[in-house]
Every structure is written in C-alpha cells, then in structure tokens.
Design a protein around this motif. Sequence first.
Motif, PDB file in Angstrom:
ATOM      1  N   TYR A 131       0.790  -1.225   0.000  1.00 41.84           N
ATOM      2  CA  TYR A 131       0.000   0.000   0.000  1.00 41.84           C
ATOM      3  C   TYR A 131       0.829   1.286   0.000  1.00 41.84           C
ATOM      4  CZ  TYR A 131      -3.950  -3.009   1.249  1.00 41.84           C
ATOM      5  OH  TYR A 131      -4.921  -3.975   1.255  1.00 41.84           O
ATOM      6  N   LEU A 133       2.709   4.394  -0.651  1.00 41.56           N
ATOM      7  CA  LEU A 133       3.132   5.208  -1.790  1.00 41.56           C
ATOM      8  C   LEU A 133       3.082   4.418  -3.093  1.00 41.56           C
ATOM      9  CD1 LEU A 133       6.101   7.101  -0.097  1.00 41.56           C
ATOM     10  CD2 LEU A 133       3.917   8.093  -0.795  1.00 41.56           C
ATOM     11  N   ALA A 136      -2.247   5.329  -4.074  1.00 45.01           N
ATOM     12  CA  ALA A 136      -2.913   6.539  -3.581  1.00 45.01           C
ATOM     13  C   ALA A 136      -2.083   7.793  -3.849  1.00 45.01           C
ATOM     14  CB  ALA A 136      -3.211   6.401  -2.089  1.00 45.01           C
ATOM     15  N   VAL A 137      -0.901   7.888  -3.249  1.00 48.92           N
ATOM     16  CA  VAL A 137      -0.029   9.056  -3.429  1.00 48.92           C
ATOM     17  C   VAL A 137       1.069   8.709  -4.429  1.00 48.92           C
ATOM     18  CG1 VAL A 137       1.657  10.578  -2.328  1.00 48.92           C
ATOM     19  CG2 VAL A 137      -0.476  10.024  -1.144  1.00 48.92           C
ATOM     20  N   THR A 145       5.747  16.208  -3.217  1.00 43.26           N
ATOM     21  CA  THR A 145       5.517  14.793  -2.919  1.00 43.26           C
ATOM     22  C   THR A 145       6.813  14.001  -3.010  1.00 43.26           C
ATOM     23  OG1 THR A 145       4.868  14.394  -5.222  1.00 43.26           O
ATOM     24  CG2 THR A 145       3.104  14.809  -3.629  1.00 43.26           C
ATOM     25  N   HIS A 186       3.476  11.156   7.863  1.00 40.57           N
ATOM     26  CA  HIS A 186       2.814  10.300   6.872  1.00 40.57           C
ATOM     27  C   HIS A 186       1.841   9.374   7.601  1.00 40.57           C
ATOM     28  CE1 HIS A 186       2.809   8.475   2.758  1.00 40.57           C
ATOM     29  NE2 HIS A 186       2.164   7.534   3.450  1.00 40.57           N
ATOM     30  N   LEU A 188      -0.800   6.302   6.865  1.00 40.18           N
ATOM     31  CA  LEU A 188      -1.321   5.287   5.952  1.00 40.18           C
ATOM     32  C   LEU A 188      -2.365   4.470   6.696  1.00 40.18           C
ATOM     33  CD1 LEU A 188      -1.431   3.475   3.451  1.00 40.18           C
ATOM     34  CD2 LEU A 188       0.652   2.330   4.273  1.00 40.18           C
ATOM     35  N   GLU A 218      -2.576   8.621   3.142  1.00 41.18           N
ATOM     36  CA  GLU A 218      -3.071   7.623   2.191  1.00 41.18           C
ATOM     37  C   GLU A 218      -4.121   6.777   2.889  1.00 41.18           C
ATOM     38  OE1 GLU A 218       0.292   6.173  -0.661  1.00 41.18           O
ATOM     39  OE2 GLU A 218       1.048   5.991   1.385  1.00 41.18           O
ATOM     40  N   ARG A 245      -3.765  14.561   0.689  1.00 46.66           N
ATOM     41  CA  ARG A 245      -4.555  13.419   1.162  1.00 46.66           C
ATOM     42  C   ARG A 245      -5.146  12.716  -0.050  1.00 46.66           C
ATOM     43  NH1 ARG A 245      -6.622  18.041   3.050  1.00 46.66           N
ATOM     44  NH2 ARG A 245      -5.729  18.871   4.980  1.00 46.66           N
ATOM     45  N   ARG A 246      -4.966  11.410  -0.107  1.00 46.30           N
ATOM     46  CA  ARG A 246      -5.457  10.622  -1.233  1.00 46.30           C
ATOM     47  C   ARG A 246      -6.199   9.396  -0.706  1.00 46.30           C
ATOM     48  NH1 ARG A 246      -4.131  14.822  -2.939  1.00 46.30           N
ATOM     49  NH2 ARG A 246      -2.646  15.314  -4.616  1.00 46.30           N
ATOM     50  N   THR A 247      -7.399   9.143  -1.240  1.00 46.35           N
ATOM     51  CA  THR A 247      -8.235   8.051  -0.757  1.00 46.35           C
ATOM     52  C   THR A 247      -8.727   7.192  -1.917  1.00 46.35           C
ATOM     53  OG1 THR A 247      -9.034   9.520   0.999  1.00 46.35           O
ATOM     54  CG2 THR A 247     -10.231   7.474   0.665  1.00 46.35           C
TER      55      THR A 247
END
Length: 434
Positions: A131, A133, A136-137, A145, A186, A188, A218, A245-247
């Motif tokens: 998962y 990086l 999501a990111v 980033t 970070h 996650l 993430e 933020r990435r989902t």
Amino acid sequence: MSVHTEQLFNRQTVTQLSQSFQEPEWLLQKRLAASDAVSHLHLPKLEKTRIDRWNFTGFEPFKAEEAVASADALPDTIRQFISVEKDDNVFVQKNSSPVFSQLADSLKEQGVIFTDLATAAREHGDLLQKYFLTEAVNPEEHKLTALHTALFSGGLFLYVPKNVQVKLPFQILFWAAGKGIGTFPHLLAVVERGSDVNIIANYGSEEDSDAVINGAVEVFVGDNARLRIATLHTQGKETTESAYRRTIVGRDAHLEWIVGDLNAGRTISDNTTHMKGAGSNAQIKSITVGSGEQRSNITSTVRHWGTHTESDIVARGVMLDSAQTILNGVTKIEKGATKANGVQAEKVLMLSEQARGDANPILLIDENDVQAGHAASVGKIDPIQMFYLMSRGLTRREAERLVIFGFVGPVLDTIPFDSLRDRLVGVIERKLGS
C-alpha cells in the motif's frame, strides 16, 4: 537559513536516514528514486496562488525526540489534543519521532496494526509494501511529494482487518516544535472489507514555531467498509504546511471526511478521493477560517470511476483581517461511471475590506448518464442581517459571531465526534478574538 534543496537533501542524507530506521532495501530504493526526482520536478501549480517564494526547503530535515513511557509524561501542549484512557487508541509524534503509542488489547487480538512506519516496515513489510506510496499518493506528482517520499520520518501505519468494528476513534497527533525544522508526517490507513472505523488526526505546532510541514495521508477503504476520518490543522503563523490526502474507496463503501484547515500561516491543502468501487459514497466537508496575513489554497476533489457512485463536497471559508484563501471544488466523472451523482457547494464569507476569498466550483463530466451540480458564493455579512441582530440588543461582535457560526454550521453540525467539534469551535473563537 534557507538552502538549495539539492545541496541539503542528497542521496547520502537519504541513505543515512533510511539506515537509521533499519529500513528494508525496497523502502530505501523508493526514497532514493524520489530524491533523484526532486531536482527535475516543479512545485505544484495552484489556482490563483503564488507559492514560489514560500519556504519549502529551508529547514533541518530530521529532529529526533525522546519517547515517553506513559501519557502522563506528555506536556500539556500535547495532552490537550488527545484523550488517553485505558482503552483509547493513541499515537503521538513530535517532530521526526514517535513519542507515545497505545492500542487496546482487544484490537491487537483482532489483528489491528497501529504502529510507526519504521516498525511496520520491519515487522509487516509485505503488507506495508502493498500500500505505501503505490496507488494513492504518487511520489513524483510534483516536487513536494518527492521531497516527502525522500525524507518522511516516523509516520503511522493503521491496518484494520476485515469485519472489525472499532467504536472508539483512533487518535493521532503530529506535533512540530522548535525553530528551523522540517517535519514529514505520513499517515497510511487501510480499512479492509466490512470494517467500521473512526480516525481523528491532529496536526499542530508551537505558536513560535517556523516549521516546514510536508505531510501526506493515504487511505484505502475496502468493499462495504465505513470510515469516518477528521483531520484538523492548527499550525502557527510562521509555519508553511503542505498536506496531500489521497483516498481509494471500494465497492459499496462509505467515506466521510472532515477537514479543518485552521492554520495561521501558509497552507496548501489538497484532498483527492477516488471512487473506484460501484455503489460507493463519499461526503467531504471542510472548514477554513483565516486571520492576520494567512494565505491558503484549499482543494477538494472527487473522481468517480465506478458506476452508481455518489459524492457531496461542502466547503466553508471565513476570512478576517487581510487573510486570503482560494477554495476549489472539483467533481470529475470519468468515462464509464454511469449513474454517478456528484454535487458540491463552496462558500466564502469575508469580514473586512482587506480580506480576500475565491470559490471555484469545477465539474468535469466524461459520461452522459450521470447527475452533477454545483453552487458557490463569495461575499460579506449582510448589513440588514447585522442591523436586525444588533437591534435585538447584541453587540457587533456578538452579532458577527452568530452569523459566522450559522455560516459554518452545515459542517460543524454534522461532525460525529463531540471532542473534535468542541475543539473546532474553540479554535474559531480564538481566531475571532472572542
């Protein structure tokens, strides 16, 4: 002292940082690839916000802190953000180091993982690598980033196996203290199929800190899972924070995300949700209150990929003094996302002649059989409304307060966490000078 990125953060610095955490080879290589990319990547391009003079690189990239044996040893400045009872789930990071962590025994027995990233890399390497990086990111989305990927330290990995119901929220605090430092928090979070989870993540700093905060979140919400997550940012007026933020949301999953951007300094806030699974639902709610000379650019984006997906973005901004904000809402319905429904509303209220605000609703539709709508407004307090309230015996400040809390009420009233709602109200009161 400000220095060039390439001079301060070279491959040797990154390698030494990774080795100090005893990271596996795959994680070191991910850091090094990002470090190499920094020099040729550009800063993000933001709507109507100039950031080329903001400080993103003038800092010491790592500042270690001592861990504490119990919550009682945490300073009052930190304890005000969290509750630490016997069954509370709490993670605290100060500057670059995790200093306190607690997970209920009942959740450990169900396979929940709640630990810093360095420990997760050693003890749960295969799961983390799946998962971290990846989807999501994107580490090479832009210079910030890439810097984050090369220099992150501490950080938290939360993993909830399938069909686990967690009543008490996971409480997380990333705290910056001191001068001339950089922090790279970070988070996650992976919520597997059928689970139900609540997260409260606080990001704050000492009032006199001039920290550069470059953070990423993430989140993976599995099929039929439910996640309520709140992120509250209260950095000092000398700080510069970028928060990405990435989902990823699965089939028939539900996401509720509340964002409180209440910093006093310079802020980039970018929240992107990918509705990958059919039948998924997302509600994104955000509040920003600016005072002094605060500058912020805040974007909420939802991308619909699956069929029968629904999203609702509600954003409220209040600007005082000479504060300025850009409030962006983006709903993107991809080709093939039939029966999708995306709505959004952004509103900015300005309380002085010098304050500036802009609300930008954006709909990008690549499919025919969908529904979408947007609304936006920017303006000042209605003088007739003020006259009516003051005619009933209220002072101007009391009347303004009522109008402001009525304005942000659509977000505040829906927050499911009493402690977070009270804290948001308290921060807004202080910004209003109440």
